[in-house]
Design an enzyme around this catalytic site. Structure first.
Site, mmCIF file in Angstrom:
data_model
loop_
_atom_site.group_PDB
_atom_site.id
_atom_site.type_symbol
_atom_site.label_atom_id
_atom_site.label_comp_id
_atom_site.label_asym_id
_atom_site.label_seq_id
_atom_site.Cartn_x
_atom_site.Cartn_y
_atom_site.Cartn_z
ATOM 1 N N HIS A 48 0.812 -1.230 0.000
ATOM 2 C CA HIS A 48 0.000 0.000 0.000
ATOM 3 C C HIS A 48 0.845 1.280 0.000
ATOM 4 O O HIS A 48 0.692 2.168 0.836
ATOM 5 C CB HIS A 48 -1.105 -0.001 1.064
ATOM 6 N N HIS A 107 -5.066 -7.872 15.123
ATOM 7 C CA HIS A 107 -5.106 -6.716 14.216
ATOM 8 C C HIS A 107 -5.965 -7.065 13.008
ATOM 9 O O HIS A 107 -5.771 -8.113 12.379
ATOM 10 C CB HIS A 107 -3.672 -6.375 13.802
ATOM 11 N N HIS A 136 -1.195 0.290 15.006
ATOM 12 C CA HIS A 136 -1.383 1.560 14.326
ATOM 13 C C HIS A 136 -2.814 1.744 13.812
ATOM 14 O O HIS A 136 -3.077 2.697 13.059
ATOM 15 C CB HIS A 136 -0.383 1.666 13.163
ATOM 16 N N HIS A 196 5.135 -9.196 11.346
ATOM 17 C CA HIS A 196 6.002 -9.153 10.151
ATOM 18 C C HIS A 196 7.450 -9.298 10.611
ATOM 19 O O HIS A 196 7.844 -8.721 11.629
ATOM 20 C CB HIS A 196 5.905 -7.813 9.425
HETATM 21 FE FE1 FEO Z 1 -1.423 -3.016 9.926
HETATM 22 FE FE2 FEO Z 1 0.561 -5.637 8.976
HETATM 23 O O1 FEO Z 1 -0.984 -4.615 9.052
#
Ligand code: FEO
Length: 405
Positions: A28, A82, A148, A228
């Protein structure tokens, strides 16, 4: 299903069952030159629990890794830390297939997941301070609103001393290695900083509040398992301290010059400005031509810089498109404690510099100069003005740093 895809042991009772995306180059708008991973974790407690899922196209990879440990039908609970789709995209189909007893998310997570998907199962909200019992283990929750997304939360597995931190403390880095000490240190540090700059910088004040509150939760953290990149197992407090440092955005002796150019006039000016900064002494300067550096790279370099000088030609009464792009992006990241100035070249109208100044003002960057525009090609006296602008920046920043210490 690929029977060669295996889970990776994080502890005796916890496995990584995520997916590696070697191909993603644009996340993104964030340039992910090194790819990424979507981490999901399987807790082999009495009530087997899956923490987060993966991006929808990677669901088979996650299921194959789960199957290397247990039949996915044995999973009793799913926790969604999330709701963003790189972690929830595979959730609807996973729920349909394994029919867990319960799916937990924060109250905002319940709303966000229901807004994203037509889920076949009702979700159970959990709040900060809540704990669920997994039979022989316990997981507690801490909502991390706006870190976030509004739904974001941490899960803490007490018996294994693991903090599952969703995006926080993560990085976009595809690797066959699952722990931070198995990967080149310079790559880890750059990607962690770049991730913070591009994803978390706008929320610096909330991060500081969370880090202040963390000791009060009395969590003994041996590992941090983000959504991640690698798991932090050697010194997890190291990335927590880096987040504190990056959130503070204190004055640093570093400046960046960001520009694009049509016929090299703005490029030549950038070099003279850099020479002026170097002449002032004590300031590291990086020139970032937008023909070579993308917006996420600029954001990463800005995080630990205290000065930003932006240059643009005027094209059709406007900023050059790449400069407009990067300024729009940086404005959204809400950097703190920066000084700056604008420069540029034009043929006749010269709107670029006032437009850059307007961006800098919106970003609350302290402009120490109105900057200036050169017509067509810079002459020697123009380059001297560029040199002086750079020198002025160096002196102003050095004074600020001296005043702060
Ligand atoms: Fe806010 Fe890895 O997604």
């Amino acid at each position: 299903m690929n029977s060669h895809l295996n889970a990776v042991k994080i502890t005796d009772k916890v496995y990584w069952v995520g997916a590696i995306d070697w191909a993603v180059k644009d996340f993104h708008g964030y340039s992910t030159e090194r790819g990424t991973t979507y981490n999901a974790y399987l807790v082999m407690s009495d009530k087997i629990t899956l923490i987060d899922t993966v991006k929808a196209p990677f669901r088979d990879e996650m299921m194959a890794r789960i199957s290397s440990v247990t039949d996915p039908g044995n999973i009793r609970y799913i926790i969604s830390n999330h709701a963003e789709m790189d972690h929830s995209g595979a959730l609807p189909e996973t729920i349909k297939e394994i029919k867990p007893e319960k799916v937990f998310a924060s109250p905002m997570g319940v709303k966000a997941l229901n807004a994203h998907f037509n889920l076949s199962q009702e979700l159970t909200p959990v709040k900060s301070g809540d704990t669920i019992n997994l039979g022989n283990m316990n997981i507690s929750f801490c909502e991390t609103k706006m870190l976030h997304w509004p739904d974001s939360m941490f899960s803490y597995l007490k018996e294994e001393k693991i903090l599952f931190s969703q995006d926080a403390f993560g990085m976009h880095l595809a690797s066959s290695m699952r722990f931070e000490d198995e990967i080149d240190e310079s790559i880890i540090m750059w990607e962690a900083e770049k991730y913070f700059a591009n994803i978390l910088m706008p929320f610096s004040s909330q991060i500081l509040k969370l880090l202040e509150a963390l000791p009060g939760l009395n969590l003994e953290i041996e590992k941090i398992a983000p959504d991640h990149g690698p798991v932090w197992r050697v010194k997890p407090e190291r990335i927590i301290e880096l987040y504190r440092k990056w959130s503070l955005q204190e004055l640093r002796p570093k400046a960046i010059i960001v520009f694009d150019t049509m016929w090299q006039s703005t490029a030549i000016m950038a070099k003279s400005i850099a020479d002026g900064i170097i002449a002032a002494g004590g300031i590291e300067v990086k020139i970032l031509p937008l023909s070579a550096k993308n917006r996420s790279h600029v954001a990463a370099e800005l995080l630990e810089s205290s000065a930003i000088i932006v240059g643009s030609p005027t094209l059709n009464n406007n900023l050059f498109p790449t400069v407009a792009d990067v300024m729009t992006y940086l404005k959204g990241l809400k950097p703190l404690n920066k000084i700056g100035a604008a420069f540029g070249s034009c043929g006749w109208s010269g709107e670029a510099v006032p437009q850059i100044n307007a961006f800098l003002k919106d970003m609350k960057v302290e402009t120490f100069s109105e900057g200036f525009t050169v017509k067509y090609v810079p002459k020697q006296e123009d380059l001297q003005k560029c040199f002086e602008l750079g020198k002025q920046l160096g002196m102003v920043l050095n004074q600020k740093i001296a005043g702060a210490s």
